[in-house]
Design a protein around this motif. Structure first.
Motif, PDB file in Angstrom:
ATOM      1  N   GLN A   9       0.805  -1.224   0.000  1.00 38.36           N
ATOM      2  CA  GLN A   9       0.000   0.000   0.000  1.00 38.36           C
ATOM      3  C   GLN A   9       0.835   1.269   0.000  1.00 38.36           C
ATOM      4  O   GLN A   9       0.273   2.367   0.012  1.00 38.36           O
ATOM      5  N   ARG A  59     -10.200   5.895  -3.267  1.00 40.30           N
ATOM      6  CA  ARG A  59      -8.775   6.117  -3.076  1.00 40.30           C
ATOM      7  C   ARG A  59      -8.552   7.448  -2.363  1.00 40.30           C
ATOM      8  O   ARG A  59      -9.270   8.420  -2.604  1.00 40.30           O
ATOM      9  N   LEU A 270      -5.456   3.856 -10.812  1.00 40.56           N
ATOM     10  CA  LEU A 270      -6.300   3.801  -9.626  1.00 40.56           C
ATOM     11  C   LEU A 270      -6.963   2.431  -9.476  1.00 40.56           C
ATOM     12  O   LEU A 270      -7.202   1.966  -8.357  1.00 40.56           O
ATOM     13  N   PRO A 274      -3.941   0.517  -4.658  1.00 43.63           N
ATOM     14  CA  PRO A 274      -4.773   1.091  -3.600  1.00 43.63           C
ATOM     15  C   PRO A 274      -4.341   2.499  -3.208  1.00 43.63           C
ATOM     16  O   PRO A 274      -5.140   3.408  -3.163  1.00 43.63           O
TER      17      PRO A 274
END
Length: 297
Positions: A9, A59, A270, A274
């Motif tokens: 992430q 997001r 996107l 993430p």
């Protein structure tokens, strides 16, 4: 989970929010007041398009915003914050640090921070210089940032370029040392290939290169320790209908190449990644700051 999505992430989608006429390539262009207003209106529209895209994919991002925009378009700042995004500084008037001295930079920085915080109702602790203008001759800016209470900077691009760059700087997050102080640095993504760092984090490179270049840079960067893939974009890069500035041939090509493909390309990114806000990554990094590499700029 979306098929093929990256599980790491530590990817930051960041947006440098300024009116199109403020770009460095147009620094010597004169623009009339009505033209500036036109670009301001289009900046608002494009930024809202980006906010909608981020909301569609759930997001969160970091928005480095010019301080004057907080004064001229406070509702846009509130929309960014209410969407759960991080509000950070992109200077007050989008003046390259190369054209400032320490005193004037400090004044600009304070005005930006105050304007953004008053409207956004949140702390502003991140900074990105216009045109990545923290370079070796302006390394004193790192001292000013640290002294003014900023937690991180994202202005040092470890690449060769005619306008910016510190090619020897680390590609992963590091503690950037100025003449006296140091501050956490989040460099944009590069792809190490052919013995050099290729700039693939965003801007014109995002519009010009195949998207696979950015993906390879992201994968390579996330394999480092500590890992962080910092991407950057500008709202005007998603407005193919805006009037073109009166730029020279090379600058015009750099500025407008691939702009019609920007929205579908961003949507692909996107969908795949993430992402996190820069401040969330920073909080994690600062808990283990003893392991961060230090580098003298």
């Amino acid at each position: 989970m979306v098929p093929g999505i990256e599980v790491n992430q530590n990817i930051v989608f960041s947006f440098d929010v300024e009116e199109h006429y403020r770009i460095e390539a147009a620094a010597n262009c004169s623009t009339k007041e009505e033209t500036r207003q036109l670009y301001a209106d289009r900046m608002v529209r494009s930024t809202r398009t980006l906010l909608d895209l981020l909301a569609e994919q759930n997001r969160k991002a970091t928005f480095f915003v010019v301080g004057q925009i907080a004064e001229s378009h406070p509702n846009l700042i509130r929309e960014i914050v209410s969407g759960g995004h991080e509000l950070a500084s992109h200077s007050y008037a989008h003046t390259s640090i190369r054209r400032l001295e320490a005193k004037s930079f400090r004044e600009d920085l304070r005005k930006s921070k105050q304007a953004l915080e008053q409207v956004g109702g949140c702390s502003v602790v991140g900074f990105r210089a216009p045109t990545f203008s923290v370079i070796r001759p302006t390394n004193w800016a790192l001292d000013v940032l640290a002294e003014e209470g900023f937690l991180y900077d994202s202005s040092i691009y470890p690449v060769h370029h005619d306008r910016y760059g510190v090619p020897e700087a680390p590609r992963e997050p590091f503690l950037a040392k100025g003449p006296k102080e140091k501050i956490l640095e989040l460099p944009p993504v590069t792809w190490r290939k052919f013995g050099q760092n290729l700039p693939v984090a965003g801007g014109g490179y995002f519009r010009l290169f195949p998207l696979a270049f950015m993906r390879r840079g992201i994968a390579q960067t996330l394999a480092q320790t500590p890992s962080l893939a910092m991407l950057y974009f500008h709202p005007w890069e998603f407005d193919s209908q805006q009037p073109k500035l009166a730029l020279g041939r090379i600058s015009r090509w750099r500025t407008y190449v691939g702009i019609k493909k920007s929205i579908p390309r961003l949507r692909k990114l996107l969908n795949r990644y993430p992402g996190r806000r820069a401040i969330d990554v920073v909080n994690d990094l600062l808990q283990s700051s003893a392991s961060l590499k230090q580098f003298q700029i």
